[in-house]
Design an enzyme around this catalytic site. Structure first.
Site, short mmCIF file in Angstrom:
data_model
loop_
_atom_site.label_atom_id
_atom_site.label_comp_id
_atom_site.label_asym_id
_atom_site.label_seq_id
_atom_site.Cartn_x
_atom_site.Cartn_y
_atom_site.Cartn_z
N GLU A 168 0.83 -1.22 0.00
CA GLU A 168 0.00 0.00 0.00
C GLU A 168 0.85 1.26 0.00
OE1 GLU A 168 -2.03 -0.61 3.67
OE2 GLU A 168 -3.63 -1.72 2.74
N CYS A 207 0.74 31.72 13.66
CA CYS A 207 1.01 32.22 15.00
C CYS A 207 1.54 31.12 15.92
CB CYS A 207 -0.27 32.81 15.58
SG CYS A 207 -0.93 34.12 14.55
N1 PLP Z 1 -1.38 1.76 4.65
C1 PLP Z 1 -1.83 2.18 5.84
C2 PLP Z 1 -2.74 1.31 6.61
C3 PLP Z 1 -1.43 3.42 6.35
O1 PLP Z 1 -1.87 3.83 7.54
C4 PLP Z 1 -0.57 4.23 5.58
C5 PLP Z 1 -0.11 5.54 6.07
O2 PLP Z 1 -0.35 5.99 7.12
C6 PLP Z 1 -0.13 3.77 4.33
C7 PLP Z 1 -0.56 2.52 3.89
C8 PLP Z 1 0.76 4.57 3.45
O3 PLP Z 1 1.97 4.85 4.01
P1 PLP Z 1 3.07 5.60 3.14
O4 PLP Z 1 2.44 6.81 2.58
O5 PLP Z 1 4.16 5.92 4.10
O6 PLP Z 1 3.49 4.65 2.07
#
Ligand code: PLP
Length: 436
Positions: free
Chosen positions: A298, A365
């Site tokens: 992901e 601020c």
């Molecule tokens: N998957 C999950 C469940 C996440 O919480 C996040 C980011 O917080 C990501 C994927 C993506 O992470 P990154 O943008 O560091 O690849």
């Protein structure tokens, strides 16, 4: 003739060379102007105003393709939270990625983009009833459950065979900032593997006739540097799969792949990841006699961070023990320095020359509203100068706020010499609309 030769020179050509790895693909210098996606930064600032978040479409697409090429058998799921924007979601759909959303709001953007529901995964350490209902109504393919309460709520709301994954805390330290380390014990995400809560969650899902467990998920953090951290997570997750007693066809190792922010920092070794994690998965599964699950990843930041550049106008220079260069944006468009001590490079567009170290600060601020510390800028930096900050594609538009009732900047996509807003600049009418 090159593009640089075609563009008018903006004066002195002593602008320092571009820092490798930080700027979008194809960024070049024309005189001392910066050309992004074929469009000069000075023109972007004149046409769209500042602050302006520029996004190079071809860089985004190239990173998405790299993930697909490195992991041809895996499902690559774009982390939609990193840059929530229907147009960007459309690019991801066209590049064959899936999409993760973590709220009904992100799902609404995905729907506006026409993103296929069959490739949407819903996440979120806390999902409200509205989030769950929206996910079910839209028919998202998988929902990643994150608490016992949620399993019960989703079980009651879902009708038939809703596919779910379970978010697991594998107890892996990804050696990143505490605020973005999500795979260790004693934080709010997921079911602990070590305590047995993850295995208990498997049984609870099995006890809900309307739910069908299809996979396990973990996300060990963001800005993860070492492939070894993912290998460790994969080993532990396969151990859990082996003790589940039910088939688990998908293993999602989350995102977190590091992007370089400063000169000299390296990118994440994606091909090393692909090779080593695949090897680890096959070995561990053979050892434990379980079928190899389909891998999901992901990435968010690794796809969009380096495609983004923010343009700011200098409003004032204050000399004291340090030189403060104050710009027309700040923590409302980039809260990352104050949230996690993130650091950035900065370049002055339109002029080179001898430099001195300065601190670039925002207009808000808060004393902590500092965008970059101790960065070299031309010693004669003054009000009216244009600054460009690279690596602002991820978690900038996403985290922007209206602090001090400052309107949020646009996101302007550039490609082949054409610039078009994919998020428009917020106006005072937008702000006022919320006050009855
Ligand atoms: N998957 C999950 C469940 C996440 O919480 C996040 C980011 O917080 C990501 C994927 C993506 O992470 P990154 O943008 O560091 O690849």
């Amino acid at each position: 003739m090159t593009l640089a030769e075609l563009l008018p020179s903006t004066g002195c050509s002593t602008a320092p060379a571009l820092e490798p790895g930080l700027w979008p693909d194809g960024t070049l210098l024309a005189g001392s102007d910066l050309v992004l996606g074929g469009v000069p930064a000075t023109r972007l600032a004149a046409q769209f105003g500042t602050p302006c978040q520029v996004l190079d479409e071809l860089s985004v697409r190239a990173r998405a393709r790299e993930f697909r090429a490195a992991l041809p058998d895996a499902e690559v799921v774009f982390a939609g939270k990193s840059l929530p924007c229907p147009e960007v979601y459309r690019w991801m759909a066209q590049e064959g990625l899936s999409l993760d959303v973590s709220s009904a709001g992100e799902l609404a953007l995905a729907r506006a983009a026409g993103f296929p529901a069959s490739r949407i995964v819903m996440h979120g350490n806390v999902k409200t009833a509205e989030d769950l209902k929206a996910a079910l109504q839209h028919g998202v393919s998988r929902i990643v459950v994150d608490s016992v309460d949620e399993i019960g709520q989703l079980g009651a709301l879902a009708r038939h065979g809703q596919e779910v994954m379970i978010r697991v805390t594998p107890g892996v330290d990804a050696h990143t900032h505490a605020a973005i380390a999500t795979g260790v014990e004693d934080q709010k995400f997921g079911f602990s593997l070590a305590s047995g809560a993850a295995l208990d969650a498997v049984l609870r899902v099995a006890g809900q006739p309307s739910l069908r467990l299809v996979g396990l998920h973990c996300h060990i953090g963001s800005q993860v540097r070492h492939v070894a951290s993912y290998e460790e997570a994969a080993r532990r997750m396969v151990g859990l799969i082996a003790s589940c007693g039910v088939p688990v066809g998908q293993l999602d190792l989350g995102g977190g792949f590091r992007a370089p922010y400063l000169p000299g920092e390296s990118s994440f070794d994606l091909f090393g990841f692909a090779h080593r994690v695949r090897g680890t998965l096959h070995r561990e599964c053979a050892l434990r006699r379980v079928p190899v699950p389909r891998l999901l990843v992901e990435p968010g930041r690794a796809i969009v961070a380096n495609a983004g550049v923010t343009l700011y106008r200098v409003c004032a220079v204050k000399e004291g023990t340090r030189t403060f260069v104050a710009v027309d944006g700040g923590m409302s468009d980039n809260p990352r320095p104050s949230l996690y001590g993130a650091r950035y490079a900065v370049r002055l567009v339109g002029r080179g020359g001898p430099t001195k170290p300065v601190t670039v600060v925002g207009r808000h601020c808060e004393a902590g509203d500092v965008l970059a510390e101790n960065v070299p800028l031309p010693a004669d930096v003054h009000a009216g100068d244009l600054l460009a900050v690279p690596v602002t594609g991820a978690y900038h538009h996403a985290l922007a706020s209206n602090y001090n009732q400052v309107c949020r900047p646009p996101v302007v996509a550039v490609r082949d010499g054409v610039a078009r807003p994919v998020v428009r600049r917020e106006t005072e009418e937008d702000l006022l609309r919320r006050y009855p």
